[in-house]
Design a protein around this motif. Structure first.
Motif, PDB file in Angstrom:
ATOM      1  N   GLU A   1      57.046  39.590  24.355  1.00  0.00           N
ATOM      2  CA  GLU A   1      57.964  38.730  23.901  1.00  0.00           C
ATOM      3  C   GLU A   1      59.313  39.341  23.706  1.00  0.00           C
ATOM      4  OE1 GLU A   1      57.570  35.641  23.366  1.00  0.00           O
ATOM      5  OE2 GLU A   1      55.300  35.375  23.190  1.00  0.00           O
ATOM      6  N   GLY A   2      60.431  38.485  23.793  1.00  0.00           N
ATOM      7  CA  GLY A   2      61.764  38.825  23.569  1.00  0.00           C
ATOM      8  C   GLY A   2      62.168  38.897  22.142  1.00  0.00           C
ATOM      9  N   GLU A   3      63.291  38.526  21.883  1.00  0.00           N
ATOM     10  CA  GLU A   3      64.152  38.725  20.486  1.00  0.00           C
ATOM     11  C   GLU A   3      63.248  37.706  19.302  1.00  0.00           C
ATOM     12  OE1 GLU A   3      67.980  38.448  21.544  1.00  0.00           O
ATOM     13  OE2 GLU A   3      68.217  40.466  21.870  1.00  0.00           O
ATOM     14  N   ARG A   4      62.792  36.765  20.069  1.00  0.00           N
ATOM     15  CA  ARG A   4      61.882  35.845  19.201  1.00  0.00           C
ATOM     16  C   ARG A   4      61.056  35.380  20.026  1.00  0.00           C
ATOM     17  NH1 ARG A   4      66.904  33.003  20.492  1.00  0.00           N
ATOM     18  NH2 ARG A   4      66.338  31.098  21.303  1.00  0.00           N
ATOM     19  N   PRO A   5      59.684  34.889  19.685  1.00  0.00           N
ATOM     20  CA  PRO A   5      58.642  34.388  20.465  1.00  0.00           C
ATOM     21  C   PRO A   5      59.037  33.108  21.287  1.00  0.00           C
ATOM     22  CG  PRO A   5      57.808  34.748  18.242  1.00  0.00           C
ATOM     23  CD  PRO A   5      59.386  34.815  18.272  1.00  0.00           C
ATOM     24  N   GLY A   6      58.564  32.937  22.353  1.00  0.00           N
ATOM     25  CA  GLY A   6      58.519  31.521  23.168  1.00  0.00           C
ATOM     26  C   GLY A   6      59.934  31.558  23.987  1.00  0.00           C
ATOM     27  N   LEU A   7      60.338  32.323  24.111  1.00  0.00           N
ATOM     28  CA  LEU A   7      61.650  32.566  25.260  1.00  0.00           C
ATOM     29  C   LEU A   7      61.333  32.540  26.502  1.00  0.00           C
ATOM     30  CD1 LEU A   7      63.858  35.164  23.353  1.00  0.00           C
ATOM     31  CD2 LEU A   7      64.400  32.780  23.565  1.00  0.00           C
ATOM     32  N   PRO A   8      62.111  31.950  27.283  1.00  0.00           N
ATOM     33  CA  PRO A   8      61.867  31.867  28.936  1.00  0.00           C
ATOM     34  C   PRO A   8      61.600  33.222  29.308  1.00  0.00           C
ATOM     35  CG  PRO A   8      63.796  30.584  28.368  1.00  0.00           C
ATOM     36  CD  PRO A   8      63.282  31.109  27.230  1.00  0.00           C
ATOM     37  N   CYS A   9      60.950  33.704  30.493  1.00  0.00           N
ATOM     38  CA  CYS A   9      60.761  34.903  30.707  1.00  0.00           C
ATOM     39  C   CYS A   9      61.418  35.303  32.048  1.00  0.00           C
ATOM     40  CB  CYS A   9      59.394  35.284  30.844  1.00  0.00           C
ATOM     41  SG  CYS A   9      58.473  34.303  32.513  1.00  0.00           S
ATOM     42  N   LEU A  10      61.656  36.736  32.192  1.00  0.00           N
ATOM     43  CA  LEU A  10      62.014  37.300  33.682  1.00  0.00           C
ATOM     44  C   LEU A  10      60.483  37.769  34.005  1.00  0.00           C
ATOM     45  CD1 LEU A  10      63.337  38.864  35.816  1.00  0.00           C
ATOM     46  CD2 LEU A  10      63.614  40.564  34.312  1.00  0.00           C
ATOM     47  N   MET A  11      59.947  37.119  35.033  1.00  0.00           N
ATOM     48  CA  MET A  11      58.666  37.366  35.564  1.00  0.00           C
ATOM     49  C   MET A  11      58.512  38.473  36.760  1.00  0.00           C
ATOM     50  SD  MET A  11      55.667  34.847  37.079  1.00  0.00           S
ATOM     51  CE  MET A  11      55.022  34.121  35.580  1.00  0.00           C
ATOM     52  N   LEU A  12      57.823  39.773  36.362  1.00  0.00           N
ATOM     53  CA  LEU A  12      57.782  40.666  37.334  1.00  0.00           C
ATOM     54  C   LEU A  12      56.265  40.976  37.787  1.00  0.00           C
ATOM     55  CD1 LEU A  12      59.477  43.544  34.852  1.00  0.00           C
ATOM     56  CD2 LEU A  12      60.741  41.982  36.625  1.00  0.00           C
ATOM     57  N   GLY A  13      56.205  41.326  38.840  1.00  0.00           N
ATOM     58  CA  GLY A  13      54.618  41.724  39.446  1.00  0.00           C
ATOM     59  C   GLY A  13      54.558  41.921  40.732  1.00  0.00           C
ATOM     60  N   SER A  14      53.245  42.073  41.276  1.00  0.00           N
ATOM     61  CA  SER A  14      52.857  42.103  42.583  1.00  0.00           C
ATOM     62  C   SER A  14      51.187  41.733  42.590  1.00  0.00           C
ATOM     63  CB  SER A  14      53.216  43.491  42.957  1.00  0.00           C
ATOM     64  OG  SER A  14      53.157  43.676  44.547  1.00  0.00           O
ATOM     65  N   HIS A  15      50.679  42.200  43.601  1.00  0.00           N
ATOM     66  CA  HIS A  15      49.340  41.962  43.730  1.00  0.00           C
ATOM     67  C   HIS A  15      48.187  43.084  43.557  1.00  0.00           C
ATOM     68  CE1 HIS A  15      49.019  43.378  47.887  1.00  0.00           C
ATOM     69  NE2 HIS A  15      50.390  43.250  47.941  1.00  0.00           N
ATOM     70  N   TYR A  16      47.134  42.714  43.195  1.00  0.00           N
ATOM     71  CA  TYR A  16      46.100  43.874  42.955  1.00  0.00           C
ATOM     72  C   TYR A  16      44.861  43.992  43.821  1.00  0.00           C
ATOM     73  CZ  TYR A  16      43.156  41.062  39.783  1.00  0.00           C
ATOM     74  OH  TYR A  16      42.214  40.168  39.242  1.00  0.00           O
ATOM     75  N   ASP A  17      44.950  42.834  44.977  1.00  0.00           N
ATOM     76  CA  ASP A  17      44.083  43.117  45.824  1.00  0.00           C
ATOM     77  C   ASP A  17      44.452  43.445  47.109  1.00  0.00           C
ATOM     78  OD1 ASP A  17      46.059  41.121  46.608  1.00  0.00           O
ATOM     79  OD2 ASP A  17      44.728  40.147  48.068  1.00  0.00           O
ATOM     80  N   THR A  18      43.460  44.026  48.003  1.00  0.00           N
ATOM     81  CA  THR A  18      43.831  45.172  49.131  1.00  0.00           C
ATOM     82  C   THR A  18      43.518  44.363  50.460  1.00  0.00           C
ATOM     83  OG1 THR A  18      41.905  46.626  49.333  1.00  0.00           O
ATOM     84  CG2 THR A  18      43.684  46.858  47.619  1.00  0.00           C
ATOM     85  N   VAL A  19      43.954  44.824  51.423  1.00  0.00           N
ATOM     86  CA  VAL A  19      43.232  44.652  52.646  1.00  0.00           C
ATOM     87  C   VAL A  19      42.015  45.640  52.821  1.00  0.00           C
ATOM     88  CG1 VAL A  19      45.226  43.866  54.065  1.00  0.00           C
ATOM     89  CG2 VAL A  19      44.983  46.402  53.892  1.00  0.00           C
ATOM     90  N   ARG A  20      41.435  45.450  53.834  1.00  0.00           N
ATOM     91  CA  ARG A  20      40.346  46.518  54.190  1.00  0.00           C
ATOM     92  C   ARG A  20      40.702  47.928  54.850  1.00  0.00           C
ATOM     93  NH1 ARG A  20      35.568  42.965  54.417  1.00  0.00           N
ATOM     94  NH2 ARG A  20      36.353  40.839  55.102  1.00  0.00           N
ATOM     95  N   ASP A  21      40.218  49.044  54.195  1.00  0.00           N
ATOM     96  CA  ASP A  21      40.733  50.120  54.783  1.00  0.00           C
ATOM     97  C   ASP A  21      42.196  50.212  54.274  1.00  0.00           C
ATOM     98  OD1 ASP A  21      40.614  52.898  55.436  1.00  0.00           O
ATOM     99  OD2 ASP A  21      40.377  52.312  57.707  1.00  0.00           O
ATOM    100  N   ALA A  22      42.735  49.854  53.045  1.00  0.00           N
ATOM    101  CA  ALA A  22      43.862  49.980  52.504  1.00  0.00           C
ATOM    102  C   ALA A  22      44.542  51.120  52.118  1.00  0.00           C
ATOM    103  CB  ALA A  22      43.835  48.790  51.513  1.00  0.00           C
ATOM    104  N   GLY A  23      45.922  51.174  51.982  1.00  0.00           N
ATOM    105  CA  GLY A  23      46.576  52.061  51.257  1.00  0.00           C
ATOM    106  C   GLY A  23      46.478  51.798  49.819  1.00  0.00           C
ATOM    107  N   LYS A  24      46.800  52.873  48.896  1.00  0.00           N
ATOM    108  CA  LYS A  24      46.693  52.505  47.612  1.00  0.00           C
ATOM    109  C   LYS A  24      48.227  51.712  46.793  1.00  0.00           C
ATOM    110  CE  LYS A  24      46.033  56.896  46.409  1.00  0.00           C
ATOM    111  NZ  LYS A  24      45.505  57.769  47.477  1.00  0.00           N
ATOM    112  N   TRP A  25      49.037  51.559  47.670  1.00  0.00           N
ATOM    113  CA  TRP A  25      50.541  51.296  47.088  1.00  0.00           C
ATOM    114  C   TRP A  25      50.924  50.125  47.398  1.00  0.00           C
ATOM    115  CZ3 TRP A  25      52.776  55.579  44.762  1.00  0.00           C
ATOM    116  CH2 TRP A  25      52.397  57.069  44.787  1.00  0.00           C
TER     117      TRP A  25
END
Ligand code: GLV
Ligand code: MN
Ligand code: MN
Length: 418
Positions: A70-94
């Motif tokens: 949460e920001g300075e008060r609850p319920g504020l709009p967000c900056l969304m960050l992220g990426s995925h946690y699935d992989t290809v086959r015989d993948a790299g870790k990054w």
């Protein structure tokens, strides 16, 4: 400000990359496909990291791991960050985990300092970006963007399991996917850090880059049907061999893309021959195609030309050809105002803010339907990715975290320069 406190983030990120990289369907190589038990185990680990970082965290109905600080008060709009946690086959870790883990570490840093921003921060571990198990890709981010196509629930994996069943086996309810959708007014922007997966930053001797756009892609699946028969008795001239037909199609795609000289790339990444016996002429072959180009117009023209060539090969060989488009995404530009804020943060680290386009696909391609999108690339050793040798130096992971933290702490929604 991102100061001394953040200088130790690289070590934590590298340790967590290694830990997540041990969660795999096979011992010999890394594979963590959408909705498998290992995918679930990874989700639990990530949920724990999010909670430890001071976030409220849950799994949504498609398997995205969602954390909110949460920001300075609850319920504020967000900056969304992220990426995925699935992989290809015989993948790299990054590929995927770097951006997700870095975002969690940045939030943990804010939390340790008791720092609240005038906006919320959400971190999402997207459930499926690679599209390996069910051919259709960006499933996690499409659910969040509200563009999830319900018809893909009936697609089957190689073992014949439908996505609908796999979601239930994962412990989730496919009828609730609509509830994962977010709206434009809840998000200030979507920002993703990701390994470059190519050699450009290394060539320029730079640890980070500002992404200008994410190139579009078309994926198709093809089935060639000929006539199975005895490998010892059917003369060569009388055969309708689906596998040699598929081989000719594959070479035609390679030749077509290689002689294009305009950045067109085409890949046949999966092929399956049936019935699959040494002494039987293959009667049916399925294969996939992935076609990408720097512009959408170029890619669409190329797909039309490739299809024409495949049809001609099938006709000459008396094979039936069935084609379907399993995925299509337009090129997505990164928002100039986010590019400016990322460039400024990189410059404040004393580095050149080099701009480059992404040839790889990313969750931003779906998120753009509900938010402006920005991306930070981190140097990739030798440009090697979708391969177990994929690697990011700890110092580069560290400077990536410092820059992401600096962008967060100076974030001004919609502003050209911080
Ligand atoms: C994802 O890595 C893609 O570009 O296919
Ligand atoms: Mn990726
Ligand atoms: Mn990938």
């Amino acid at each position: 400000m991102a100061g001394l406190e953040s200088s130790s983030l690289g070590g934590e990120i590298v340790e967590r990359i290694a830990e997540l990289g041990t969660i795999s369907q096979t011992k010999e190589h890394l594979a963590r496909l959408f909705l498998t038990p290992e995918h679930r185990a990874a989700a639990e680990l990530i949920l724990g990291w999010m909670r430890e970082a001071g976030m409220r965290a849950h799994l949504d109905a498609i398997g995205n791991v969602c954390g909110r600080y949460e920001g300075e008060r609850p319920g504020l709009p967000c900056l969304m960050l992220g990426s995925h946690y699935d992989t290809v086959r015989d993948a790299g870790k990054w590929d995927g985990p770097l951006g997700l883990i870095t975002a969690i570490s940045c939030v943990a840093s804010l939390n340790r300092r008791g720092r609240r921003m005038p906006f919320a921060i959400e971190v999402v571990g997207f459930a499926d970006e690679e599209g390996v198990r069910f051919a259709s890709t960006l499933l996690g981010s499409r659910a969040i963007a509200g563009t999830f196509d319900q018809s893909v629930l009936d697609t089957r994996d190689r073992e014949g399991v439908t996505m609908r069943q796999a979601i239930k086996d994962f412990g989730l309810d496919p009828d609730h996917i609509g509830a994962a959708a977010r709206t434009r007014h809840e998000l200030l922007a979507y920002l993703e850090l990701h390994i470059e997966q190519g050699p450009v930053l290394e060539e320029h001797n730079l640890p980070l880059g500002v992404v200008t756009a994410i190139a579009g892609a078309t994926r198709l699946s093809a089935r060639l049907t000929g006539m199975a028969g005895h490998a010892g008795t059917v003369p060569m001239a009388l055969r309708r061999d689906a596998l040699t037909g598929a081989a000719e199609c594959t070479l035609a795609i390679e030749e077509f893309c290689r002689t294009d000289h305009g950045g067109l790339v085409g890949t046949v990444g999966y092929i399956h021959a049936a019935p699959g016996a040494t002494n039987v002429i293959p009667g049916q072959v399925s294969f996939t195609m992935d076609i990408r180009a720097p512009t959408d117009q170029h890619r669409k023209r190329a797909v039309t030309d490739v299809i024409r060539r495949l049809e001609a090969i099938a006709k000459r060989r008396k094979l039936a050809l069935q084609l379907s488009v399993t995925h299509e995404n337009r090129t997505v530009p990164c928002a100039p105002w986010l590019r400016a804020q990322v460039a400024d943060a990189i410059a404040k680290e004393g580095l050149g803010a080099f701009e480059l386009a992404s040839g790889a696909g990313h969750d931003g391609m779906a998120m753009v339907d509900i938010a402006d999108v920005g991306m930070i690339f981190v140097r990739c050793r030798g440009g090697v990715s979708h391969h177990p040798d994929e690697h990011v130096e700890s110092a580069d992971a560290d400077v990536g975290a410092r820059v992401l933290l600096r962008v967060i702490e100076n974030f001004r929604p919609g502003a050209g320069t911080p």
